[in-house]
Design a protein around this motif. Structure first.
Motif, mmCIF file in Angstrom:
data_model
loop_
_atom_site.group_PDB
_atom_site.id
_atom_site.type_symbol
_atom_site.label_atom_id
_atom_site.label_comp_id
_atom_site.label_asym_id
_atom_site.label_seq_id
_atom_site.Cartn_x
_atom_site.Cartn_y
_atom_site.Cartn_z
ATOM 1 N N ARG A 41 0.830 -1.215 0.000
ATOM 2 C CA ARG A 41 0.000 0.000 0.000
ATOM 3 C C ARG A 41 0.863 1.263 0.000
ATOM 4 O O ARG A 41 0.613 2.209 -0.732
ATOM 5 C CB ARG A 41 -0.905 0.005 1.239
ATOM 6 N N ARG A 42 1.920 1.242 0.778
ATOM 7 C CA ARG A 42 2.724 2.454 0.916
ATOM 8 C C ARG A 42 3.720 2.647 -0.220
ATOM 9 O O ARG A 42 4.163 3.747 -0.482
ATOM 10 C CB ARG A 42 3.521 2.409 2.220
ATOM 11 N N HIS A 43 4.133 1.550 -0.860
ATOM 12 C CA HIS A 43 5.276 1.691 -1.776
ATOM 13 C C HIS A 43 4.997 1.324 -3.224
ATOM 14 O O HIS A 43 5.908 1.360 -4.047
ATOM 15 C CB HIS A 43 6.469 0.882 -1.236
ATOM 16 N N LEU A 44 3.749 0.950 -3.531
ATOM 17 C CA LEU A 44 3.430 0.682 -4.943
ATOM 18 C C LEU A 44 2.329 1.647 -5.357
ATOM 19 O O LEU A 44 1.260 1.638 -4.752
ATOM 20 C CB LEU A 44 2.924 -0.755 -5.128
ATOM 21 N N ALA A 45 2.609 2.462 -6.360
ATOM 22 C CA ALA A 45 1.596 3.440 -6.750
ATOM 23 C C ALA A 45 0.776 2.919 -7.932
ATOM 24 O O ALA A 45 -0.359 2.470 -7.775
ATOM 25 C CB ALA A 45 2.260 4.768 -7.080
ATOM 26 N N GLY A 46 1.361 2.894 -9.115
ATOM 27 C CA GLY A 46 0.611 2.547 -10.326
ATOM 28 C C GLY A 46 0.565 1.045 -10.589
ATOM 29 O O GLY A 46 0.643 0.230 -9.671
ATOM 30 N N PRO A 47 0.447 0.682 -11.863
ATOM 31 C CA PRO A 47 0.384 -0.736 -12.237
ATOM 32 C C PRO A 47 1.659 -1.477 -11.807
ATOM 33 O O PRO A 47 2.748 -0.927 -11.901
ATOM 34 C CB PRO A 47 0.294 -0.701 -13.765
ATOM 35 N N PHE A 48 1.482 -2.687 -11.346
ATOM 36 C CA PHE A 48 2.646 -3.462 -10.908
ATOM 37 C C PHE A 48 2.404 -4.950 -11.154
ATOM 38 O O PHE A 48 1.286 -5.367 -11.449
ATOM 39 C CB PHE A 48 2.930 -3.211 -9.418
ATOM 40 N N ARG A 49 3.446 -5.721 -11.003
ATOM 41 C CA ARG A 49 3.350 -7.184 -11.116
ATOM 42 C C ARG A 49 4.012 -7.849 -9.922
ATOM 43 O O ARG A 49 4.879 -7.257 -9.286
ATOM 44 C CB ARG A 49 4.144 -7.712 -12.295
ATOM 45 N N ALA A 50 3.646 -9.093 -9.727
ATOM 46 C CA ALA A 50 4.376 -9.936 -8.770
ATOM 47 C C ALA A 50 4.988 -11.076 -9.570
ATOM 48 O O ALA A 50 4.317 -11.702 -10.395
ATOM 49 C CB ALA A 50 3.426 -10.490 -7.723
ATOM 50 N N GLU A 51 6.276 -11.302 -9.348
ATOM 51 C CA GLU A 51 6.963 -12.447 -9.962
ATOM 52 C C GLU A 51 7.448 -13.367 -8.866
ATOM 53 O O GLU A 51 7.744 -12.916 -7.757
ATOM 54 C CB GLU A 51 8.205 -11.966 -10.714
#
Ligand code: ATP
Length: 382
Positions: A78-88
């Motif tokens: 919540r604090r460190h991801l703003a826009g679109p992201f992925r998990a690998e």
């Protein structure tokens, strides 16, 4: 990281000269390639970066930067991801940066050595030829994992009886930011480079995304994967998250190596396990932890003490496969030069089809001397 920001070729030449003047470089050769490792942070270059000094101008393989860890997954995301992201998937192996110099495809360790084992085995692990033909200045970040690893003991998740490569990063000689994920994917796909599995994509980190992340963490925990790396679609920020089980597994595997690792190794993993299990609502795992921790530590320490009493040293044995038998000697020499705390020697070798299997013993010097000293009654001021 100085070399991640921008090292222009011109700036690099000057920085290399400064690093050389301060004795912080080591010139090495592998086949036809000459490279210079940065042995300590200096002149805006990070330890583990590698220069190709025979190019005009010289080129730099940037050091692989440490990835910040989040222990509380939901809050961290919540604090460190703003826009679109992925998990690998975070693969539990060892890190290499693969680059090409003077016709040699080299796999560099975190310390900036061309790893004799991985470099020898690269043709078995992936076909980098067509990728480097299209992108001669590419640097591929990858994890090498499996039971035949020369650096790690058994990982909880089974990747391979031998070793396998999982690429996860694409950057370029010259130290710029990693390439955007979409470009990396396209290039790896086009050239058939095996990749770390992609687990999840989200447009934003809202409540639903965080719920998915927690469900994913539980799933990874159940199949004993190490964890996940969270990556925004744009930019170079990465976050790592390790599943609760992995922390327990680390304690179990390393319980006998207190002298090698220090007490902080165990308490930090215990705390990460408890925070993780509470967050994921895995209360049953807490019971397992409470019951298992004592026996895990006791068994590990007793195993190591028994080894010292019977054989006078603490050691680990491993078996690896190499293509060129000379790579085995290179690997033993590499293990001995890269740590003053390990003394490695070859135990046996046997043909294995087109490969050679080699048994290697690693004697752990610090644990050996510490435990010997305790057992022979040396007084210790602590
Ligand atoms: P670890 O976190 O495994 O204990 P470390 O202390 O070396 O190792 P970092 O310096 O933070 O950790 O680096 C993270 C590690 O995660 C790197 O060694 C990298 O190779 C590895 N890794 C595994 N899978 C991935 C992936 N899919 N994306 C990025 N890095 C990955």
């Amino acid at each position: 990281m100085g070399d991640r920001r921008s090292v222009t070729p011109r700036g690099l030449g000057e920085r290399l000269n400064e690093a050389r003047a301060q004795g912080r470089t080591q010139r090495c050769r592998y086949g036809a390639a000459v490279y210079e490792r940065i042995t300590d942070d200096v002149a805006g270059l990070s330890r583990g970066a590698v220069a190709f000094p025979e190019r005009e101008p010289p080129a730099l393989v940037p050091a692989f930067p440490a990835i910040a860890r989040v222990v509380a997954l939901g809050e961290g995301a919540r604090r460190h991801l703003a826009g679109p992201f992925r998990a690998e998937e975070k693969i539990d192996g060892f890190n290499v940066r693969v680059a090409r110099e003077r016709g040699e495809t080299l796999a560099f360790t975190r310390g900036g050595f061309a790893c004799p084992f991985t470099t020898d085995r690269l043709p078995d692990l992936a076909d980098f030829g067509s990728l480097f033909r299209e992108e001669p200045d590419a640097v591929v970040g990858a994890e090498v994992a499996g039971a035949g690893s020369p650096y790690l003991r058994a990982q909880a998740r089974h990747y391979s009886d031998d070793v396998a490569l999982f690429a996860f990063d694409l950057s370029r000689l010259g130290g710029r930011e990693p390439e955007p994920l979409a470009r990396r994917d396209a290039l790896f796909e086009r050239h058939g480079i095996p990749r770390a599995p992609e687990l999840l994509r989200c447009d934003r980190c809202d409540d639903a995304a965080r719920e998915m992340l927690r469900a994913l963490a539980l799933e990874l925990d159940a199949y004993r994967a190490e964890g996940m790396i969270l990556k925004p679609e744009a930019g170079s920020r990465r976050l790592k998250y390790v599943t609760p089980s992995v922390n327990l597994g680390d304690i179990a595997a390393d319980a006998g190596l207190l002298a090698e690792l220090g007490e902080g190794f165990f308490t930090s993993r215990a705390l990460r396990f408890i925070i993780g299990a509470r967050e994921l609502g895995a209360g049953d795992r807490l019971g397992e932890f409470e019951r298992g921790l004592g026996s895990t530590l006791s068994e590990g320490m007793q195993r190591t003490l028994a080894q010292i009493e019977a054989e006078g040293k603490v050691y680990e044995d491993l078996a690896v496969r190499v293509r060129d038998p000379a790579a085995a000697e290179g690997l033993v020499a590499h293990l001995n030069r890269s740590s003053r705390l390990v003394q490695a020697h070859e135990l046996w070798r046997e043909p294995d089809g087109a490969h050679t299997r080699v048994g290697i013993r690693k004697v752990l010097l610090r644990s050996t001397s510490y435990l010997k000293s305790l057992l022979r009654g040396d007084p210790i001021v602590d």
